[in-house]
Design a protein around this motif. Sequence first.
Motif, PDB file in Angstrom:
ATOM      1  N   PHE C   9     -14.744   0.614 -24.123  1.00  0.00           N
ATOM      2  CA  PHE C   9     -15.148   0.129 -22.802  1.00  0.00           C
ATOM      3  C   PHE C   9     -13.915  -0.245 -21.978  1.00  0.00           C
ATOM      4  O   PHE C   9     -13.812   0.099 -20.798  1.00  0.00           O
ATOM      5  CB  PHE C   9     -16.083  -1.071 -22.963  1.00  0.00           C
ATOM      6  N   ILE C  16     -10.375   4.006 -15.046  1.00  0.00           N
ATOM      7  CA  ILE C  16     -10.893   4.088 -13.677  1.00  0.00           C
ATOM      8  C   ILE C  16      -9.977   3.338 -12.716  1.00  0.00           C
ATOM      9  O   ILE C  16      -9.609   3.844 -11.666  1.00  0.00           O
ATOM     10  CB  ILE C  16     -12.327   3.530 -13.611  1.00  0.00           C
TER      11      ILE C  16
ATOM     12  N   ALA D  15     -18.668   1.159 -17.383  1.00  0.00           N
ATOM     13  CA  ALA D  15     -17.278   0.950 -16.965  1.00  0.00           C
ATOM     14  C   ALA D  15     -17.095   1.376 -15.516  1.00  0.00           C
ATOM     15  O   ALA D  15     -16.399   0.714 -14.737  1.00  0.00           O
ATOM     16  CB  ALA D  15     -16.331   1.736 -17.872  1.00  0.00           C
ATOM     17  N   ILE D  16     -17.744   2.479 -15.121  1.00  0.00           N
ATOM     18  CA  ILE D  16     -17.607   2.946 -13.739  1.00  0.00           C
ATOM     19  C   ILE D  16     -18.333   2.003 -12.792  1.00  0.00           C
ATOM     20  O   ILE D  16     -17.792   1.582 -11.771  1.00  0.00           O
ATOM     21  CB  ILE D  16     -18.162   4.378 -13.595  1.00  0.00           C
ATOM     22  N   ILE D  17     -19.578   1.637 -13.145  1.00  0.00           N
ATOM     23  CA  ILE D  17     -20.351   0.745 -12.279  1.00  0.00           C
ATOM     24  C   ILE D  17     -19.575  -0.537 -12.002  1.00  0.00           C
ATOM     25  O   ILE D  17     -19.467  -0.991 -10.864  1.00  0.00           O
ATOM     26  CB  ILE D  17     -21.713   0.403 -12.941  1.00  0.00           C
ATOM     27  N   ILE D  18     -19.014  -1.106 -13.079  1.00  0.00           N
ATOM     28  CA  ILE D  18     -18.343  -2.408 -12.957  1.00  0.00           C
ATOM     29  C   ILE D  18     -17.065  -2.295 -12.132  1.00  0.00           C
ATOM     30  O   ILE D  18     -16.608  -3.275 -11.547  1.00  0.00           O
ATOM     31  CB  ILE D  18     -18.069  -2.981 -14.377  1.00  0.00           C
ATOM     32  N   THR D  19     -16.499  -1.097 -12.047  1.00  0.00           N
ATOM     33  CA  THR D  19     -15.194  -0.948 -11.395  1.00  0.00           C
ATOM     34  C   THR D  19     -15.314  -0.478  -9.945  1.00  0.00           C
ATOM     35  O   THR D  19     -14.531  -0.886  -9.093  1.00  0.00           O
ATOM     36  CB  THR D  19     -14.320   0.055 -12.179  1.00  0.00           C
ATOM     37  N   ILE D  20     -16.307   0.381  -9.663  1.00  0.00           N
ATOM     38  CA  ILE D  20     -16.335   0.942  -8.311  1.00  0.00           C
ATOM     39  C   ILE D  20     -16.786  -0.055  -7.268  1.00  0.00           C
ATOM     40  O   ILE D  20     -16.550   0.139  -6.090  1.00  0.00           O
ATOM     41  CB  ILE D  20     -17.232   2.201  -8.199  1.00  0.00           C
ATOM     42  N   VAL D  22     -15.518  -2.684  -6.546  1.00  0.00           N
ATOM     43  CA  VAL D  22     -14.335  -3.187  -5.844  1.00  0.00           C
ATOM     44  C   VAL D  22     -13.935  -2.263  -4.686  1.00  0.00           C
ATOM     45  O   VAL D  22     -13.390  -2.713  -3.675  1.00  0.00           O
ATOM     46  CB  VAL D  22     -13.170  -3.359  -6.843  1.00  0.00           C
ATOM     47  N   LEU D  23     -14.228  -0.980  -4.843  1.00  0.00           N
ATOM     48  CA  LEU D  23     -13.893  -0.028  -3.782  1.00  0.00           C
ATOM     49  C   LEU D  23     -14.607  -0.341  -2.480  1.00  0.00           C
ATOM     50  O   LEU D  23     -14.157   0.048  -1.406  1.00  0.00           O
ATOM     51  CB  LEU D  23     -14.301   1.393  -4.208  1.00  0.00           C
TER      52      LEU D  23
END
Lengths: 197, 197, 197, 197
Positions: C9, C16, D15-20, D22-23
């Motif tokens: 994770f 990313i 991992a993607i959901i939690i990071t994008i 911020v965009l």
Amino acid sequence: MQSNRLEAFSDGVLAIIITIMVLELKLPEHGDTIRQFWDSAGVGLLTYLLSFVYVGIYWSNHHHLFQVVRSVNGAVLWANLHLLFWLSLVPLTQRWLDESSIARDPTVVYGVNLLGAAVAYYVLQRAIFRTPSGDALRDALGRDLKGILSPILYLIGIGLAFITPWLGLVPPIIVALIWLVPDRRVERYLARQDGAA
Amino acid sequence: MQSNRLEAFSDGVLAIIITIMVLELKLPEHGDTIRQFWDSAGVGLLTYLLSFVYVGIYWSNHHHLFQVVRSVNGAVLWANLHLLFWLSLVPLTQRWLDESSIARDPTVVYGVNLLGAAVAYYVLQRAIFRTPSGDALRDALGRDLKGILSPILYLIGIGLAFITPWLGLVPPIIVALIWLVPDRRVERYLARQDGAA
Amino acid sequence: MQSNRLEAFSDGVLAIIITIMVLELKLPEHGDTIRQFWDSAGVGLLTYLLSFVYVGIYWSNHHHLFQVVRSVNGAVLWANLHLLFWLSLVPLTQRWLDESSIARDPTVVYGVNLLGAAVAYYVLQRAIFRTPSGDALRDALGRDLKGILSPILYLIGIGLAFITPWLGLVPPIIVALIWLVPDRRVERYLARQDGAA
Amino acid sequence: MQSNRLEAFSDGVLAIIITIMVLELKLPEHGDTIRQFWDSAGVGLLTYLLSFVYVGIYWSNHHHLFQVVRSVNGAVLWANLHLLFWLSLVPLTQRWLDESSIARDPTVVYGVNLLGAAVAYYVLQRAIFRTPSGDALRDALGRDLKGILSPILYLIGIGLAFITPWLGLVPPIIVALIWLVPDRRVERYLARQDGAA
């Protein structure tokens, strides 16, 4: 070569494809009511749902495929990248479909995209047939009825889009429903193998 | 240190690079015909295809590389991050190439980007040569003809871009075609090893 | 609980973070010369390089950390998410730093972001110390000189930013250089263990 | 079928959901002071923090869940994709919540999103109960107090949003705090199993 890294890379690409489509959904520029939200994001949500189910189906089938296949060669690597290329276009064609509120040409292009992915999946299966795991997979798949039916339905959808655009989405939705029922063939095959052992 | 996490991280980065380029493609702002779609997204689709193939080649070669290498050290970690840095710039330089409709300077910068990645890949190989798995890799690779040819072709491409921009893309396309034929050396080496055992 | 999924994770999140920063770089709106490219993307490229190195360092250290740690508990899971939260803000603060062309407040906020990540990393180490693998890690790390020096340098950087903004980036660059030299402690520890066995 | 690829795919999506998210945070368009930063990104940072904690909780619980479950079937695959679908909408509803500065309807929609994810998680648990690993999980979970309490609190939150929008966020925050305390049940169960062996 073992298949585990091919699986990990494909999981990564599919996970991104399935998630970034949400980034493209439009929020209302003025007003904060649910009605305005639906007006700006409604079609997007529905086409997102359809695309999510599609990518989910490909992931699920891919998953089943590589339960049987354990070792891969260069041809399989590239057949897999070819499939991922077509799937990576889904966020683009889905966005166009959404922004045009399901006009004719975007519906046709979306259908061609799904057809391309289906053909790529077929090519991937053929590439695997030629590896040492090929016979096991051939055995597990049996007569590939769904695999033959899907491209035909996509072609019908592309044709229907020329009559009434949204009609062109009906066959892809039927394909999605057909595949949503998980592909038991591989599961059954693995169970049979365990029973025989 | 084992190489599995380096592989997983690289897979993640490459999966994202290969997928986000689609986000940058422009849709027509007015009109929903395929012709308008092609006018706004056509060059983008072609340069995306080229970049997709490139990142696919790097992933495939990276995959082959770490079939032989099993343990890594700090120098290999950073040589790998160095390679990923150059590849992470591809979505940026590809986008510029696309938005400029293949003008001179963007073509040169795109060529420099590919050259940088090629040099970084070479440095990564050298870093691996100095690890305990180094001899096995040296053995597996043999004379690295493609590896020597590629940077020369990139340099020719950068030169040609100064004459006619789109000509500068021909050598990179040739490099891509050369590498698309999967690198059999490692597969053959692994087969030889199995035969000898 | 085993640590492998925590590692996977974290690899995903870090992959990313390190890649999406490129999406934010601005291309020239008019003109296609390298000079115009540099004018619009130059500061962004430099701050991207710095942030890339930072995230790379965290990934590399995280990698080393979990070479020793094999089993984790709920506290470690959340200490790890806490670290990822601070790192996930880097694309935001880096973008602000870039868009402001390195003004005072953005430099301070960027420094606070790096400081927060350093503190979170420290907290993560402490959480691991309290697990069964804790003693092994404590042993492997020894006197954590770099870990103590880094936050002090970040604080100096935040202070310097109030005098001349870009000066505030010098201490973080020094920290990056200190850490770029890979952390041999864990490698040495693992080698010692192998030697003793 | 083994669960490892389901876990890897879910890790990728989360991992993607939690990071994008911020965009999507907005930077000040004019001015570079911390005050202006807070004015444009403040609400976004707070709702991002809440959403980050939520996705973190789901990841952590998912992680615990699949510590016990080792083999999955098609129904579990789709129940898992269903959960990921609801979670993939969080960046969208969180963005709307942020852009509206926490107006009534966005708060209601955000609550419905969290409720949908909670229901999907419940459905996933039920699907696992019907697999061979089901009894072990049922044993490990015991009376699922938190799981019953959460949807009730979400419903209360949706109701409160109609009175005062920001009040509608209080129950979700309470749910987050309840779950932040990691779910010891599975850890305890695994420890008991080890003790019995």
